[in-house]
Design an enzyme around this catalytic site. Structure first.
Site, short mmCIF file in Angstrom:
data_model
loop_
_atom_site.label_atom_id
_atom_site.label_comp_id
_atom_site.label_asym_id
_atom_site.label_seq_id
_atom_site.Cartn_x
_atom_site.Cartn_y
_atom_site.Cartn_z
N SER A 198 0.90 -1.29 0.25
CA SER A 198 0.15 -0.05 -0.15
C SER A 198 0.91 1.36 -0.06
CB SER A 198 -0.99 0.07 1.35
OG SER A 198 -0.31 0.28 2.54
N LYS A 199 0.13 2.53 -0.05
CA LYS A 199 0.78 3.54 0.13
C LYS A 199 2.02 3.88 0.74
CE LYS A 199 -2.60 6.53 -1.83
NZ LYS A 199 -3.62 7.53 -1.52
N ARG A 200 1.87 3.21 2.03
CA ARG A 200 2.67 3.56 2.91
C ARG A 200 4.16 2.88 3.06
NH1 ARG A 200 2.52 -0.52 6.68
NH2 ARG A 200 0.80 -1.99 5.97
#
Ligand code: GLU
Length: 468
Positions: free
Chosen positions: A237-239
């Site tokens: 994911s984005k993180r």
């Protein structure tokens, strides 16, 4: 059978690496079998779909070079067709109106949860019971018994019990069709032979098979791809950093390198790591896709990018580099030949952003010297060295790397200096810093005018140092 695959993103965000991997596998499979690859934009969720996302997806696909043979089709333009099919399902007794209130559904769900049951619609309206004056949705009559068998090309045989599946809503109260209905109609109408998508859709597949059966349609083959994990083992994911495909372009990756990286996420061919596009097409097979999830490894992607920068046709690298030079306000027309420059720089640059940064001095004058390099290399005695080089460089007829190199060697010899004491001040004078390709290549790429002017500027700079 004509092989036809599709990529069917919902335009609710940018094209991320997971989507790009799905698109790549679908594209490769179609190419391998001389089939067709369809692009379909699943934009029926009007609240979450945006034009900006559609544009971002199209831009990402184009940058990756995953061209579609048909489409892009937009589901919002096919509402009439979905209405016809919903009506057909109602007429044939495969669907029914449901007037259950939200309150009733919420209450039912809560009770089921309390009793540790899987939340599911209890089928009340299936039997004609209804509440008055409430909004109406349409539900699909899922078979109440028996099982659905998915013969998944990747995961093998998967069996789900129909009693685990409830009657899903196929049309909302405003009449708009829902995801499972539109996908089924489109896959059927577009004659998709292979549905290749993330395994988060596995539950939908069972429902979709039941709807296809009700429509008496042939079933496509299904291939569910394993998840992509971040380096910490959680779903990517984005993180975990950049997950948007276009972010990789911005960060200086070549599309071919990203595709090569993505093809290895969940697929392998022995221990080969680098594949040309042609090899990918020839060697890829759904049967060889891993069942287990694969982890995204940014270091490996960077390594691959460097391999591509070093080993691809320099013309191709140069084509992509132009965009980065422009991003950094460097005018590529204003200096060294781009292809030769790429050849000179590619060993030392892992990304195109790095290469653009490291090549600025080939195209525009620098405002100041790297302070450390200047301090180390510009001494009072350097003036003489640079002046001698300037005189000799000015006198040569043909601006040629070898001839320039000979002059540098000869100067060191005559002045009884180590080569570094000549070449390094010269490098700082013409490049502004102490890192550049070999001095002969650097000089020949920079060209006579830039070299002579910059040596003169350095001489003046050293003179001023003396005055201080
Ligand atoms: N539109 C769905 C999504 O973006 C994919 C549907 C499918 O591949 O069947 O997740």
């Amino acid at each position: 059978m004509t092989i036809k695959t599709r990529f069917a993103p919902s335009p609710t965000g940018y094209l991320h690496v997971g989507g790009a991997r799905t698109a790549l596998f679908s594209w490769l499979y179609a190419k391998k079998h001389q089939g067709k690859f369809v692009l379909r934009i699943e934009d029926t969720d009007l609240e979450r779909s945006t034009q900006a996302s559609v544009d971002a997806i199209l831009e990402g696909m184009q940058w990756l070079g995953l061209e579609h043979d048909e489409g892009p089709f937009y589901q919002t333009q096919r509402f009439d067709r979905y209405k016809t099919i919903i009506q057909q399902l109602l007429d044939q007794g495969h669907a029914y109106y449901c007037r259950c209130t939200k309150e009733r559904l919420d209450e039912m769900r809560d009770t089921q949860k309390q009793q540790k049951q899987k939340p599911r619609y209890d089928g009340r309206c299936r039997h004609g019971i209804s509440d008055e004056n409430v909004e109406t949705v349409i539900r699909f009559k899922n078979p109440e018994s028996g099982e659905v068998v998915i013969h998944d090309v990747v995961k093998g045989k998967i069996t789900l019990q129909n009693k685990e599946l409830d009657d899903l809503i196929i049309a909302r109260s405003d009449g708009s069709p829902t995801y499972n209905l539109t996908v089924v109609v489109d896959d059927m109408d577009m004659k998709i032979s292979h549905v290749i998508r993330g395994d988060d859709h596995l539950n939908n597949t069972a429902r979709q098979i039941n709807i296809l059966n009700a429509l008496e349609s042939d079933l496509p083959q299904y291939a569910h791809l394993p998840m992509i994990l971040g380096d910490d083992g959680a779903r990517l994911s984005k993180r975990h950093g950049a997950v948007s495909v276009m972010q990789y372009r911005d960060d200086g990756f070549l599309p071919e390198a990203l595709l090569n990286y993505l093809v290895r996420l969940g697929w392998s061919h022995g221990d080969q790591e680098v594949f040309s596009m042609e090899e990918m097409i020839n060697l890829f097979d759904l049967k060889d896709v891993n069942v287990a999830a694969s982890a995204f490894n940014s270091e490996k992607l960077l390594w691959l990018n460097h391999q591509y920068i070093m080993n691809s046709a320099p013309e191709m690298v140069a084509k992509h580099l132009v965009w980065h030079l422009e991003q950094q306000n460097i005018d590529p027309k204003n200096g060294a030949d781009l292809v030769l420059m790429v050849q000179a720089q590619r060993e030392r640059c892992k990304t195109l952003v790095e290469m653009a940064k490291a090549s600025r001095y080939f195209y525009s004058d620098f405002e100041q010297y790297d302070p450390k390099a200047a301090k180390k290399n510009f001494k009072a005695a350097t003036e003489m060295v640079l002046q001698s080089l300037l005189d000799q460089f000015s006198a040569i007829d043909i601006w040629d790397g070898d001839a320039l190199h000979q002059i540098v060697l000869k100067t060191a010899e005559t002045m009884e200096l180590k080569l570094g004491k000549v070449a390094q001040p010269l490098r700082v004078a013409v490049c502004g810093g102490s890192v550049s390709p070999s001095i002969d290549i650097t000089l020949s790429l920079l060209g006579r005018e830039k070299v002579l002017t910059r040596i003169q500027t350095a001489i003046n700079y050293i003179k001023n140092l003396d005055n201080e």
